[in-house]
Structure formats: C-alpha cells, structure tokens
Design a protein around this motif. Structure first.
Motif, PDB file in Angstrom:
ATOM      1  N   TRP A 118      43.854  33.093  43.350  1.00 49.26           N
ATOM      2  CA  TRP A 118      42.936  34.402  43.195  1.00 49.26           C
ATOM      3  C   TRP A 118      42.374  34.494  44.391  1.00 49.26           C
ATOM      4  O   TRP A 118      41.905  35.636  44.690  1.00 49.26           O
ATOM      5  CB  TRP A 118      42.062  33.759  42.171  1.00 49.26           C
ATOM      6  CG  TRP A 118      41.167  32.528  42.508  1.00 49.26           C
ATOM      7  CD1 TRP A 118      41.277  31.202  42.382  1.00 49.26           C
ATOM      8  CD2 TRP A 118      39.960  32.734  43.350  1.00 49.26           C
ATOM      9  NE1 TRP A 118      40.291  30.562  42.927  1.00 49.26           N
ATOM     10  CE2 TRP A 118      39.384  31.523  43.346  1.00 49.26           C
ATOM     11  CE3 TRP A 118      39.075  34.003  43.885  1.00 49.26           C
ATOM     12  CZ2 TRP A 118      38.394  31.173  44.301  1.00 49.26           C
ATOM     13  CZ3 TRP A 118      38.114  33.716  44.424  1.00 49.26           C
ATOM     14  CH2 TRP A 118      37.612  32.309  44.578  1.00 49.26           C
ATOM     15  N   SER A 119      42.198  33.582  45.316  1.00 47.77           N
ATOM     16  CA  SER A 119      41.414  33.642  46.709  1.00 47.77           C
ATOM     17  C   SER A 119      42.282  34.264  47.946  1.00 47.77           C
ATOM     18  O   SER A 119      41.838  34.483  48.795  1.00 47.77           O
ATOM     19  CB  SER A 119      40.511  32.444  46.851  1.00 47.77           C
ATOM     20  OG  SER A 119      41.680  31.220  47.073  1.00 47.77           O
ATOM     21  N   SER A 120      43.413  33.882  47.796  1.00 45.44           N
ATOM     22  CA  SER A 120      44.413  34.005  49.074  1.00 45.44           C
ATOM     23  C   SER A 120      44.356  35.621  49.573  1.00 45.44           C
ATOM     24  O   SER A 120      44.924  36.229  48.986  1.00 45.44           O
ATOM     25  CB  SER A 120      45.860  33.551  49.022  1.00 45.44           C
ATOM     26  OG  SER A 120      46.735  34.183  49.809  1.00 45.44           O
ATOM     27  N   TRP A 140      41.941  42.095  55.292  1.00 46.03           N
ATOM     28  CA  TRP A 140      40.877  40.669  55.144  1.00 46.03           C
ATOM     29  C   TRP A 140      39.395  41.026  55.659  1.00 46.03           C
ATOM     30  O   TRP A 140      38.447  40.366  55.445  1.00 46.03           O
ATOM     31  CB  TRP A 140      41.518  39.645  55.333  1.00 46.03           C
ATOM     32  CG  TRP A 140      41.993  39.246  56.909  1.00 46.03           C
ATOM     33  CD1 TRP A 140      43.118  39.664  57.288  1.00 46.03           C
ATOM     34  CD2 TRP A 140      41.156  38.662  57.867  1.00 46.03           C
ATOM     35  NE1 TRP A 140      42.998  39.452  58.597  1.00 46.03           N
ATOM     36  CE2 TRP A 140      41.834  39.030  59.185  1.00 46.03           C
ATOM     37  CE3 TRP A 140      39.859  38.197  57.817  1.00 46.03           C
ATOM     38  CZ2 TRP A 140      41.324  38.450  60.283  1.00 46.03           C
ATOM     39  CZ3 TRP A 140      39.021  37.770  59.089  1.00 46.03           C
ATOM     40  CH2 TRP A 140      40.004  37.965  60.148  1.00 46.03           C
ATOM     41  N   TYR A 178      36.574  39.671  53.322  1.00 49.94           N
ATOM     42  CA  TYR A 178      36.703  38.132  53.694  1.00 49.94           C
ATOM     43  C   TYR A 178      35.521  38.008  54.848  1.00 49.94           C
ATOM     44  O   TYR A 178      34.888  36.892  54.873  1.00 49.94           O
ATOM     45  CB  TYR A 178      37.882  37.398  53.848  1.00 49.94           C
ATOM     46  CG  TYR A 178      39.077  37.443  52.593  1.00 49.94           C
ATOM     47  CD1 TYR A 178      39.364  38.598  51.795  1.00 49.94           C
ATOM     48  CD2 TYR A 178      39.063  36.165  51.975  1.00 49.94           C
ATOM     49  CE1 TYR A 178      40.052  38.330  50.580  1.00 49.94           C
ATOM     50  CE2 TYR A 178      39.645  36.006  50.713  1.00 49.94           C
ATOM     51  CZ  TYR A 178      40.218  37.183  50.086  1.00 49.94           C
ATOM     52  OH  TYR A 178      40.907  36.809  49.087  1.00 49.94           O
ATOM     53  N   PRO A 202      38.863  40.025  45.259  1.00 55.26           N
ATOM     54  CA  PRO A 202      38.399  38.857  44.146  1.00 55.26           C
ATOM     55  C   PRO A 202      36.887  38.753  44.382  1.00 55.26           C
ATOM     56  O   PRO A 202      36.287  39.413  45.060  1.00 55.26           O
ATOM     57  CB  PRO A 202      38.795  37.534  45.159  1.00 55.26           C
ATOM     58  CG  PRO A 202      39.572  38.009  46.173  1.00 55.26           C
ATOM     59  CD  PRO A 202      39.600  39.388  46.494  1.00 55.26           C
ATOM     60  N   ARG A 252      33.349  38.151  44.738  1.00 52.48           N
ATOM     61  CA  ARG A 252      32.458  37.725  46.210  1.00 52.48           C
ATOM     62  C   ARG A 252      32.082  36.270  45.827  1.00 52.48           C
ATOM     63  O   ARG A 252      31.867  35.469  46.742  1.00 52.48           O
ATOM     64  CB  ARG A 252      31.823  38.644  46.734  1.00 52.48           C
ATOM     65  CG  ARG A 252      31.243  38.555  48.055  1.00 52.48           C
ATOM     66  CD  ARG A 252      30.568  39.743  48.638  1.00 52.48           C
ATOM     67  NE  ARG A 252      30.404  39.642  50.142  1.00 52.48           N
ATOM     68  CZ  ARG A 252      29.684  38.966  50.768  1.00 52.48           C
ATOM     69  NH1 ARG A 252      28.869  38.165  50.228  1.00 52.48           N
ATOM     70  NH2 ARG A 252      29.698  38.839  52.088  1.00 52.48           N
ATOM     71  N   LYS A 305      32.292  34.095  43.960  1.00 52.74           N
ATOM     72  CA  LYS A 305      33.458  32.788  43.864  1.00 52.74           C
ATOM     73  C   LYS A 305      33.884  32.549  45.185  1.00 52.74           C
ATOM     74  O   LYS A 305      34.342  31.243  45.557  1.00 52.74           O
ATOM     75  CB  LYS A 305      34.617  33.249  43.146  1.00 52.74           C
ATOM     76  CG  LYS A 305      34.256  32.728  41.575  1.00 52.74           C
ATOM     77  CD  LYS A 305      35.388  33.135  40.485  1.00 52.74           C
ATOM     78  CE  LYS A 305      36.538  31.990  40.453  1.00 52.74           C
ATOM     79  NZ  LYS A 305      37.791  32.181  39.768  1.00 52.74           N
ATOM     80  N   LEU A 306      34.106  33.555  46.068  1.00 52.55           N
ATOM     81  CA  LEU A 306      34.789  33.582  47.706  1.00 52.55           C
ATOM     82  C   LEU A 306      33.703  32.647  48.109  1.00 52.55           C
ATOM     83  O   LEU A 306      34.038  31.797  49.086  1.00 52.55           O
ATOM     84  CB  LEU A 306      34.930  34.587  48.167  1.00 52.55           C
ATOM     85  CG  LEU A 306      36.310  35.347  47.644  1.00 52.55           C
ATOM     86  CD1 LEU A 306      36.348  36.760  48.234  1.00 52.55           C
ATOM     87  CD2 LEU A 306      37.464  34.531  48.044  1.00 52.55           C
ATOM     88  N   LYS A 347      33.717  29.139  47.432  1.00 55.02           N
ATOM     89  CA  LYS A 347      35.120  28.512  47.768  1.00 55.02           C
ATOM     90  C   LYS A 347      34.829  28.145  49.248  1.00 55.02           C
ATOM     91  O   LYS A 347      35.187  27.138  50.006  1.00 55.02           O
ATOM     92  CB  LYS A 347      36.057  29.214  47.548  1.00 55.02           C
ATOM     93  CG  LYS A 347      37.370  28.574  47.975  1.00 55.02           C
ATOM     94  CD  LYS A 347      38.572  29.587  47.686  1.00 55.02           C
ATOM     95  CE  LYS A 347      39.893  28.767  48.263  1.00 55.02           C
ATOM     96  NZ  LYS A 347      40.389  27.752  47.380  1.00 55.02           N
TER      97      LYS A 347
END
Lengths: 234, 223
Positions: free
Chosen positions: B10-12, B157, B161, B200, B202, B204-205, B208
């Motif tokens: 889910w995060s890659s 990204w 990210y 994804p 944010r 949650k990112l 993580k």
C-alpha cells in the motif's frame, strides 16, 4: 553520416565507455573518439555532462547523451536500420535484458568494486563470494536467455552482452590479481565460453582493453578505492 | 483476455509508478497486496532475485524493477505513450528518471534518516540535486512537456512522499521561493487526473515513515 557528427567522450579503461563503443561498432557508426586524459576532466566533458561530469558522453550533432545504457538504447533507436537489433523485438525479452543489465550495474558491479577496494583478505574474500554469487545468477540467466546460442542476444551481441561484457576486461584483471577463476568450467561453463566469443567478436576485439595494460592501470584505481574506503564517511 | 497482475504494497512509491502507468494507459489489472514482513510464495516465485515489489505479471510472465516494468508497459500497451518519439527526447527522459533515482531519492533519503549537523549537510546535497530538476522544468508544465511522461512518473514520489519526509524529519527541502517551478510541478502532478486518486493515505504514510526514521536513528546511535 560524417564522422564528426558522432563523437564519444571516453577513456580506454572504462567499462561504461566500452559499452558505447561496442554499440557504435555493432551499428557500423563512424565516430570520433575523444580520449579524456586520465585524472582530469576536459572542458568539453564538463560542459556536456554538467550533472554527473562523467563519461561516456555521446555527442550526436553536438547534442550530448549521457549514461552508458541510455546511450546504448539511443544508438539502437537512431541506427535501428543498421546492423542487428541491439534489443530483442519482444517486449518481455527486452524486459529480461534490461532487468539483468540493471542487476549488473546495481548489484554485481559494486561487488566487483568491493574486491578492488578491499582493505584486507577477509573483506576481499567476502566480496569475491558476492561476485561469484552474482555470476551464478548470470550463468543461469545466460542458459535461459541464450537458448543454446553464443550470446545473451542469441546469434548476435545484444544489450545484455554489452552491459555485462563491458566488465570483461576488469573481470580478467581481478582473476589475475587473486589467481582465481571466477569464470570456470564447473560453475559457469556457459559464461566461460561466452567470454571468449564476446572478446573475439569484431565489434569488441579492437576496443576491449588489453588485460595486462588494464592490470597496470588497476593499481591507480585500487589506490583510489582504498583511500575512499578508509576516509571517514561523508 | 490478457491477464495482468501487480504485486505491490500500500505504501511503496515504486509500485505506485506502475499503478499510474497502468491506469494512464487504461490497462485493467488485479492487485496483490504484499506484506513485506511475510512475503507470499508467489512473490518469491515471481521475483526470486530481489524478492521485492513491484512485480508485474502479464500472462504468467513476471517483470521486476520499476523502470524495467515501465518500459515493458510502454512497449506492450502503446495507447497514451509515456515516452516521446524522438530518440534524443527519450534519452533525456530516461536520464532524468535515473538521476531522480540515483541522486535525488538517495540524497533526500539520507537527509530523512539523519539529524542535527549531519542532516544539515545532507540537506545541502539534496538541494544541489533538486536544483538540476528545477532547471529542467524551465518552460515546461511537466518533465514530459505538456503531458505527464516517463520522468514525471519516475519522480512522482516528490509530489507527495517528499512532503511526508519533510514533515517527519522536520526539514524543509522544496521551498516555494527556492524552487518555484518544482513547487508548482508538485501541485500540478499531485492533482492530475489518475494521479490524485491513487495517493496512499497521508496519515498512514506519516506513521509508517516516522517508525522507519526512528529505527534508522536508533541504529545509528548503536554504531
């Protein structure tokens, strides 16, 4: 095409420059080789590759193309109608070739540098083991991809032959240094034969650096790598 | 009917590139979400060399490594091309994608995983790399020109990210005044159709990457 339309900035010991030379030769492209003096970077190089300041740089009608494998793809695309295709026509086979070329650059080549830059026997042994592991994978890949022919590209030298073959001279230097046979009949019979066929290929044999000359030059490289490894991490 | 499967997490951010490419080309596919702490036997079978995501499986044949997958997608589904026609422009797109991976991502990741003086030095290096991207955007909406291209997908990204990295690591890299073009590109890319529907979550990112950073810093202290 006039010879001066195509120039390659490079130096004879570089495996990356060699890739570009082989690709140009395969396509029978006439080019001017602008040899860089070792230890210094020319104005033209700095101007043509300001981001990385590295060779090879292909200059086509004075427009620079950088990064060896990007140059190889460019050569194939521009001179597609000349000579055999450097990449296979099937997208899946192209993906396999690109996958292993990326593996060579990102995993295998650093292990090779690891051998040259090793500070002691233990580090060297570990690096040699890594290189051997990589060669085992490449041997398996060769058996699958070559389908019984001489090269990764089949009957003709292709992208993966070029990507991996660029390092053949250095591989031989490292074998000589350590008295080890990284390519051998037991572990890598396919690659062993491939190496001879590759080195003898008309597009390769005049540009593959002489092993002895490279061994002499390697002393400079080794000193640099060891100094870099010994220096505190930036 | 051709069968396409994408192994991802889910995060890659690397797998996200493939999501974008497939959706931009209207390629239907199935998703298999992996837990990298507990890799499926299928993933190990399809990517024995690296055991990583993303992996694309098309008619049972697997392709790994995100840039290799992107080129495969480009060559297999020719609708909405990601690469230009001209060989020189193609080489340029590939160059910036590679630069993004080898210099930009690495330098930002180093800044992310450090603190104090070390982080300051990493930030300087990261910004040097970002300056090249800023230059390259002159006169262009996307790295690909008028439309999203290969380099945009490779660098995508940065549009989301990277903001997470800045927040988690308490650093500022892409400031509006220093990088006006890159800042604008981030907004345009992040909000583009397809792209904007696939980020994804944010929050949650953030959680993580907070955990990742803490683990990295702890490891450094241990050395």
């Amino acid at each position: 095409m006039a010879k001066s339309d195509v120039k390659l900035i490079g130096a004879w010991p570089s495996p990356f420059v060699l890739r570009a030379q082989i690709a140009l030769n395969l396509k029978s492209v006439e080019y001017e080789f602008l040899e860089e003096a070792l230890g210094s970077k020319s104005e033209l190089l700095l101007k043509s590759n300001p981001v990385h300041k590295k060779m090879p740089v292909l200059l086509h009608h004075d427009k620079p193309i950088c990064e060896s494998l990007i140059i190889v793809e460019y050569i194939q695309e521009v001179w597609a109608s000349s000579g055999p295709s450097i990449l296979p026509s099937d997208p899946y086979e192209r993906a396999i070739a690109r996958f292993w070329a990326a593996y060579v650059d990102e995993k295998w080549f650093p292990a090779m540098k690891g051998i040259l830059g090793a500070q002691d026997d233990e580090a060297r042994k570990a690096a040699v083991a890594q290189v051997a592991e990589g060669l085992a994978l490449l041997e398996e890949a060769f058996q699958k991809i070559s389908k019984g022919k001489s090269f990764f590209g089949g009957d003709h030298i292709g992208y993966l032959d070029i990507a991996f073959g660029g390092f053949l001279g250095w591989l031989r230097v490292i074998e000589g240094m350590g008295g080890i046979k990284l390519l051998n009949e037991t572990e890598t019979p396919g690659l062993l034969k491939w190496a001879d066929d590759f080195a003898a290929h008309p597009a390769v044999k005049d540009v593959l650096p002489d092993t002895e000359k490279l061994a002499e030059f390697s002393k400079v490289v080794i000193a640099k790598l060891r100094a870099a490894a010994a220096a505190p991490a930036k | 009917m051709a069968e396409v499967k994408l192994f991802r997490t889910w995060s890659s951010p690397f797998a996200l590139r493939i999501v974008w490419a497939l959706k931009l080309k209207d390629v239907p596919y199935d998703t298999i979400f992996e837990d990298l702490a507990n890799k499926s036997s299928l993933l190990l079978q399809f990517n024995p060399v690296h055991k990583k995501v993303p992996v694309l499986v098309h008619n049972g044949k697997s392709v790994a490594e995100s840039f290799v997958i992107l080129e495969y997608i480009e060559e297999t589904w020719k609708h909405n091309p990601l690469l230009p026609e001209d060989p020189y422009d193609r080489a340029t797109a590939r160059f910036w994608a590679k630069f993004g991976e080898e210099k930009v991502l690495l330098s930002i990741w180093e800044a992310f995983n450090s603190e104090g003086k070390e982080q300051e030095e990493c930030i300087v290096k990261a910004k040097e790399n970002l300056k090249y991207l800023e230059e390259e955007l002159k006169g262009k909406k996307f790295f690909g020109g008028e439309r999203i291209g290969f380099a945009d997908i490779a660098l995508g990204w940065l549009a989301d990210y990277e903001g997470v990295f800045e927040e988690v690591a308490s650093m500022k890299l892409i400031a509006e005044d220093e990088f006006p073009l890159l800042s604008e590109w981030k907004r345009t890319f992040a909000d583009a159709p397809i792209i904007k529907e696939n980020w994804p979550p944010r929050d949650k990112l953030v959680i993580k990457f907070q955990a990742i950073r803490e683990a990295s810093l702890l490891k450094k202290l241990g050395n």
